[in-house]
Each structure stands twice: as structure tokens, then as C-alpha cells.
Scaffold this motif. Sequence first.
Motif, mmCIF file in Angstrom:
data_model
loop_
_atom_site.group_PDB
_atom_site.id
_atom_site.type_symbol
_atom_site.label_atom_id
_atom_site.label_comp_id
_atom_site.label_asym_id
_atom_site.label_seq_id
_atom_site.Cartn_x
_atom_site.Cartn_y
_atom_site.Cartn_z
ATOM 1 N N ALA A 1 -25.296 70.293 137.712
ATOM 2 C CA ALA A 1 -24.388 69.783 138.736
ATOM 3 C C ALA A 1 -22.953 70.068 138.312
ATOM 4 O O ALA A 1 -22.603 69.967 137.133
ATOM 5 C CB ALA A 1 -24.594 68.282 138.926
ATOM 6 N N PHE B 1 -27.192 73.276 145.898
ATOM 7 C CA PHE B 1 -26.460 72.010 145.971
ATOM 8 C C PHE B 1 -25.492 71.990 147.148
ATOM 9 O O PHE B 1 -25.248 70.940 147.747
ATOM 10 C CB PHE B 1 -25.712 71.749 144.661
ATOM 11 C CG PHE B 1 -26.601 71.291 143.527
ATOM 12 C CD1 PHE B 1 -27.972 71.472 143.585
ATOM 13 C CD2 PHE B 1 -26.068 70.688 142.415
ATOM 14 C CE1 PHE B 1 -28.796 71.061 142.554
ATOM 15 C CE2 PHE B 1 -26.877 70.258 141.373
ATOM 16 C CZ PHE B 1 -28.242 70.444 141.441
ATOM 17 N N GLY C 1 -25.517 69.195 150.027
ATOM 18 C CA GLY C 1 -24.300 68.495 150.420
ATOM 19 C C GLY C 1 -24.029 68.611 151.907
ATOM 20 O O GLY C 1 -23.670 67.621 152.576
ATOM 21 N N ASP D 1 -19.967 67.419 145.192
ATOM 22 C CA ASP D 1 -20.516 67.813 143.892
ATOM 23 C C ASP D 1 -19.427 67.930 142.832
ATOM 24 O O ASP D 1 -19.422 68.844 142.021
ATOM 25 C CB ASP D 1 -21.282 69.134 144.005
ATOM 26 C CG ASP D 1 -22.161 69.388 142.773
ATOM 27 O OD1 ASP D 1 -22.512 68.414 142.096
ATOM 28 O OD2 ASP D 1 -22.477 70.559 142.499
ATOM 29 N N ILE E 1 -21.953 61.352 144.366
ATOM 30 C CA ILE E 1 -22.077 62.718 143.909
ATOM 31 C C ILE E 1 -23.386 63.290 144.471
ATOM 32 O O ILE E 1 -24.361 62.552 144.675
ATOM 33 C CB ILE E 1 -22.035 62.798 142.365
ATOM 34 C CG1 ILE E 1 -21.831 64.246 141.907
ATOM 35 C CG2 ILE E 1 -23.250 62.157 141.731
ATOM 36 C CD1 ILE E 1 -21.431 64.374 140.444
ATOM 37 N N VAL E 2 -23.418 64.597 144.757
ATOM 38 C CA VAL E 2 -24.563 65.217 145.424
ATOM 39 C C VAL E 2 -25.881 64.870 144.736
ATOM 40 O O VAL E 2 -26.892 64.585 145.395
ATOM 41 C CB VAL E 2 -24.379 66.754 145.488
ATOM 42 C CG1 VAL E 2 -25.689 67.445 145.835
ATOM 43 C CG2 VAL E 2 -23.320 67.123 146.513
ATOM 44 N N VAL E 3 -25.889 64.893 143.402
ATOM 45 C CA VAL E 3 -27.140 64.684 142.673
ATOM 46 C C VAL E 3 -27.670 63.267 142.808
ATOM 47 O O VAL E 3 -28.829 63.007 142.477
ATOM 48 C CB VAL E 3 -26.973 65.057 141.188
ATOM 49 C CG1 VAL E 3 -26.925 66.553 141.006
ATOM 50 C CG2 VAL E 3 -25.724 64.407 140.605
#
Length: 560
Positions: free
Chosen positions: A101, A134, A138, A172, A200-202
Motif C-alpha cells: 500500500a 488499489f 479506491g 491510498d 486508507i484504501v487497505v
Amino acid sequence: MTASSIEIAQAAELRPITRIAESLGIPEDAVEQYGRYKAKVSLGHLAGLADRSGQAQGKLVLVTAVSPTPAGEGKTTTTVGLGDALTRIGERAMICLREPALGPVFGMKGGATGGGYAQIVPMEDINLHFTGDFSAIGVATNLLAALIDNHIHQGNALGIDLRRITWRRVLDVNDRALRDIVVGLGGTGNGYPREAGFDIVVASEVMAIFCLATSIADLKQRLGEIVVAYRHDRTPVRARDLDAHGAMTAILRDALAPNLVQTLEHTPAFVHGGPFANIAHGCNSVLATQSALKLADYVVTEAGFGADLGAEKFVDILCRTSGLRPAAAVIVATVRALKYHGGVEVADLATEDVDAVRRGAVNLRRHLSTVRDVFGLPAVVAINHRAEDTPAELAAVEEAARAEGVEAVVARHFAEGGAGAEALARVVVELCAEPSTLRFTYPDDASLWDKMTAIATRIYGAGEITASSAVRAQIRRLQDDGYGTLPVCVAKTQYSFSTDANLRGAPTGHSVDIREVRLAAGAGFVIMVCGGIMTMPGLPATPAAASIDVDAEGRIVGLF
């Protein structure tokens, strides 16, 4: 002067990714290339894979670790080194890892492609953007957020309660300023003002769904189940009620195909998905792992952070829902981690202190107990060797493992590549031949409160769990609404068994306070946020981004 990890990666001679695919029996027409050295393997080809010659599919090896120091203990490096070592001793091996990430890459942790002579490559590409997975996750997440606000702006036919919108936007990059925001300012043409925020994206549910989905159809169904808000009568509003799941699936269609790359020693690797283990479930995609098990005799994968977080979620969430079953576990430990848990400060970890190693071994023992006694997996301790480790310190770690009836193997893959982990590989092959029966921490029919209690007491060594009356009421409501059968995903600090990052070793009798509860209906779990953990991290005082640059020849420098 010793070469840095990025210098080693940039000097490597990579094979064209079509050759790596060919070594797995994957035809060229099933490979979608992203340049010469990375590719996606088509979902159609993977769906058609049959077990090789009628043989049973490969053995799955889970790499986990002790509780890390702030610098990390080298799980990814060990996963890569072990994969290369298995290849060197004549086994048909593959590696399955999460994608890095950008938040950690530009923050404190740095990249996530391994290190030294145990890396996946091309290192810069994988750490920076890779194949765009990612970005797609997103965009899909933020599309859903935009559709929610637009629906309300256009009349709110679904009767969404503006105070009970639970869906958050994502980015991200670590950015603490976006944790809590107000949207819709500037007049009626810009919508309506309301409080919102970014993760956060993760940490997003879409990331979790992406990693748990087994097909396009499964992905679409899970996306439709996402609960984004509640009406005034507390009934849920789902993504499918907004007709959002079809477009989200379209955005994610190409990303769902696993990414194929290679190690420095040309061992094939699927690198796909990337949920955090201290926030989400912390495992690479089920699709990638299931496919690898049909292509190789041994598949080495990792779960994030220590066995209390990553391995617990691997077992209780991923294995429970996917049917995957590890044959053995590798617990990564370093001398410096045990010294840290023995009370030595970070600045002094390079100084020999055998007594501190022995004191800190209590942390290793707790993780060994979790893996063997709770989960029922055969285990080996991999001592990820560092140059400053002394023979006496290494012997102390080996002694601590032996006292628990477990072998500890010094692995020098960082400095020597797969050759430095051959002894570890041989032990892993032996362990995989042993019979084992995977056990879960709690049964499916336990209540959400009892599931959280089981994790806290059996895994963390806690004496109790606590929660405010409002959080307790929310847990009861989820239970009454039929979500009590779902597994629990705990979000807490990775640095301690407790919720206090400064409490090292293996504390017992502490209290685990549930600060917040989130439903991830599409992913299929309930998130219990404990302590001060944030789903949008901030940057450190000196971010890694400050050292990343491009030289005059166009080469990226400063990644680590």
C-alpha cells in the motif's frame, strides 16, 4: 559497501513474465502483460484449472511472526526466502503475497517486497502502483460514496437517515487531516452538509471483499450486500438498493485477476490484494491462493503482523469462509524483537543482551501457543538472521523454542537468498507431512460478544473485554439482526497483545476495550475497533517519502 535492497533489485536479471507463466503451465493467451515482467492471469484460465494429474492440490504454508518492533521483523522477506529455498531443494513452489500500500511506502514502514536477496521483483513497480488494483478499489469505494450523496441530493427516495450514513471515502495515502471531515459545503448546488471521513484504501470493506471473493459473481453479490446507511426506522440501506454493485463490479473486473511476478531467483509469485491485519483481515486474495495451490506443490503465504492478529484472522475469517487449510506454520522471530520485548529500547537493539532475549522469549512462547495449541498447526520458528546477531543470542532463541518442543532454524535468506533458508525449507517439508486438524478460536454459533471474548482471552491473554453501553447496544442490535453468525475482525495495535502499544512481552489479565463496532456485511465479518487504532493512519515526523526520488537516468531511488 553493502548494496541496498533497491540496488540489488535493480541489478537483477529478470525473466520475461511469459517464461514464468510457462513454468507453471499457464499458456500465453491466458497472460495479460503489464510490461515485460508483470502480468495478470485470466480468471477464465484459473477457473478451468484441474488438479494436476489427479493429484491432491499443494500444501499451504502460513508464515506469521512474533509481535513486531516498529521496524517489522521480515515476514515478507522470510516468505520469499522460504519459497526460493523450497525451489532450490527440488520442490515445485509458489509464493502468495499482498500488494504493498502506498500509505506505508511513503510513511514509516516502507515497501513490502521483501529485502536483501529475498525479494519479489520488479521491486519499484510492485511498490508504486503495480497494476492499478488499489486505484480500482479506491474508485469503486468512492463511486459508492458519491452515489449515496447524490441519491439524497436528488430526493432521498430510500429515506436514508443523514445521521446514520456509515460508508466512508478512501485514499491510498496516510493523511490524518482526512479522518473526520465535513462535506457538502458551499450551497445547495453542492449537496447537503454532513460529517464524513476517509479511511486508507487497505482498510476499506471493498478491499476485504476483493480479497475474499472467489469469482466475478461472488464479488458482485458481496458488493451488493454492503450496508452503507440506515433509515430512520434503523433498517439497513445496501449498495444494491442504490444499484451501485454492478458499476462497482465493472470497475473491479480486471483487477480481480491475480498478478503474477517472480522472485530474484525466479520463483513464481502471485501478489494480489492488500488488507491491513491490524485493521482488516490481512491476507492476500483467496483467488490467488486457491489458484496457486493448483499450480504448485507448496504455496507459501503470509498473514499480517503477529500471530495474534494476522494468523488469527487467517484462521478464523479466511479459512472459515474459504475452506483453505494450512499444513504448517512458520513463526518468524528476530533477536532484536525478543530483546525489544525483553525491555531493550530501539536505540540499543544492536548491542548484545542475552538476558533480554530470554526475557523477551515470553512473546515467542505466547505466539507458539496460539499457533499450536489454539489453531492446531505444526510449527517451526524461523530466526530471521541479522548481521548484528551474536551466537549467544541466537542460541538463546533456539533454547526458548526447544523448551516448547519446537525447532528453531537460523535463516540467512536476506544475505544469501534461498540458499540461506534451505534448512528451514527441509523442516517445513517434514512438518507438512505431519497430520493436523485446523481448529478455530470460537464456534460459528457463539454470540458476537462471546467471540470477541474468546479472541481476547485465548489469544491476547486478556482478563476481560469492556465496552460502553452504546457499543454494547450496537453489538446486541447486530446480533438480533442476524449478523451473530459472522466472524469477528479485531482492529487493534500490532505492537502488543494488549491495546496499549507500549505494553511489551506477553501481558496477561489486561482489559480489551471495544471502542467502536462496524458491520462489513459484504465482506462477511463484524469489525471490533479496540484501543486507539486508526483506520486512516498519519505520517511520521520524517516520512519515507522524503527519501524517495528519481535520478537523472530515470531510476527510482530511496525505496526500502
